[in-house]
Scaffold this active site. Structure first.
Site, short mmCIF file in Angstrom:
data_model
loop_
_atom_site.label_atom_id
_atom_site.label_comp_id
_atom_site.label_asym_id
_atom_site.label_seq_id
_atom_site.Cartn_x
_atom_site.Cartn_y
_atom_site.Cartn_z
N GLY A 159 -92.50 -27.57 -9.78
CA GLY A 159 -91.78 -27.28 -11.01
C GLY A 159 -92.72 -26.84 -12.11
N ASN A 160 -92.22 -26.83 -13.33
CA ASN A 160 -93.06 -26.42 -14.46
C ASN A 160 -92.66 -27.19 -15.71
OD1 ASN A 160 -91.07 -24.71 -16.07
ND2 ASN A 160 -90.91 -23.83 -14.02
N ARG A 161 -93.39 -26.96 -16.80
CA ARG A 161 -93.24 -27.78 -18.01
C ARG A 161 -92.22 -27.25 -19.00
NH1 ARG A 161 -97.31 -31.40 -18.01
NH2 ARG A 161 -99.17 -30.88 -16.80
N SER A 162 -91.39 -26.30 -18.62
CA SER A 162 -90.43 -25.77 -19.60
C SER A 162 -89.36 -26.81 -19.93
CB SER A 162 -89.75 -24.52 -19.03
OG SER A 162 -88.78 -24.06 -19.93
#
Ligand code: C5P
Length: 228
Positions: free
Chosen positions: A29-32
């Site tokens: 995943g990512n930090r958005s």
């Protein structure tokens, strides 16, 4: 911006970050946080648009938005099909979601375990489709305005804006909002600063301050495109 200047328009916004499963309990995943996309959806609604928010693991409260306008997704494949189905009659599509460029080639059916003496597993990745580039090339509806974001980090290869301008030319979206991430701006924080460029990489306008202010600046640029 002028009140109600999106009256009668359908605006599709993707927000958040996609998650690609590795096994039943893990994902890439990512930090958005999704806040910038949610602010665009809110601002478009206030300006009179019908809004569809395609939300990928959005971490902010969206209970103020009409539940009927919300489509929740997890993976890039789900986000792609949700945006494409809502986008068929959209005047504007804003791809504010942080979409995973790669996904695991396969998803393990059960939780990956470590075993004594064995080397760590290798996760093979495959490329995801570039949804923004596809939407820009295809245009689900004639005259549709397609907008992307480019979160760039400055590095030794050149500055944030140059990377963003090159991306604009590559992806072919009508408008690309370039923002610097890291060092307390961009992901997970309330403030943002963007340079909005066209498909030739030329600067159209800038927006800075709260993500709400950036949303308004972006919609101003969208409205002037729609008027052409
Ligand atoms: O190439 P990069 O990921 O920086 O591009 C960001 C823009 O492209 C965002 O608008 C994002 O929503 C979109 N994107 C996409 N599909 C991908 C990767 C990014 O639509 N696979």
């Amino acid at each position: 911006g002028t009140a109600r200047d999106l009256d009668g328009r359908h605006v599709v916004v993707s927000a958040g970050g996609t998650r690609e499963p590795i096994d039943p309990v893990r994902f890439l995943g990512n930090r958005s946080s999704g806040l910038q996309g949610v602010e665009i959806a809110r601002a478009a609604r206030k300006r009179g648009a019908r809004v569809t928010l395609v939300a990928a693991s959005v971490g902010v409260d969206v209970s103020d938005l009409d539940p009927g306008s919300l489509v929740e997704v997890e993976t890039t494949a789900e986000l792609r099909s949700a945006v494409r189905s809502a986008g068929g009659d959209a005047d504007v599509i804003v791809m504010a979601a942080a979409v995973a460029d790669f996904r695991p080639a396969g998803t393990a059916a059960s939780k990956i375990k470590k075993s004594a003496g064995a080397p760590p597993p290798t996760i093979e990745l495959v490329e995801n489709p570039d949804i923004l580039a596809e939407l820009s090339a295809e245009r689900l509806r004639p005259g549709q305005v397609v907008v992307g974001f480019a979160a760039e980090t400055g590095d030794a290869d050149g500055d944030v804006l140059e990377h963003g301008r090159a991306k604009a030319r590559r992806k072919g979206a009508d408008l690309l909002a370039i923002n610097a991430v890291g060092d307390g701006v961009g992901f997970g924080v309330a403030e943002n600063a963007v340079t909005i460029v066209d498909r030739d990489g030329e600067t159209v306008s800038t927006g800075q301050g709260t993500k709400r202010a950036v949303a308004e600046a972006l919609l101003d640029a969208v409205v002037s495109r729609l008027a052409r």
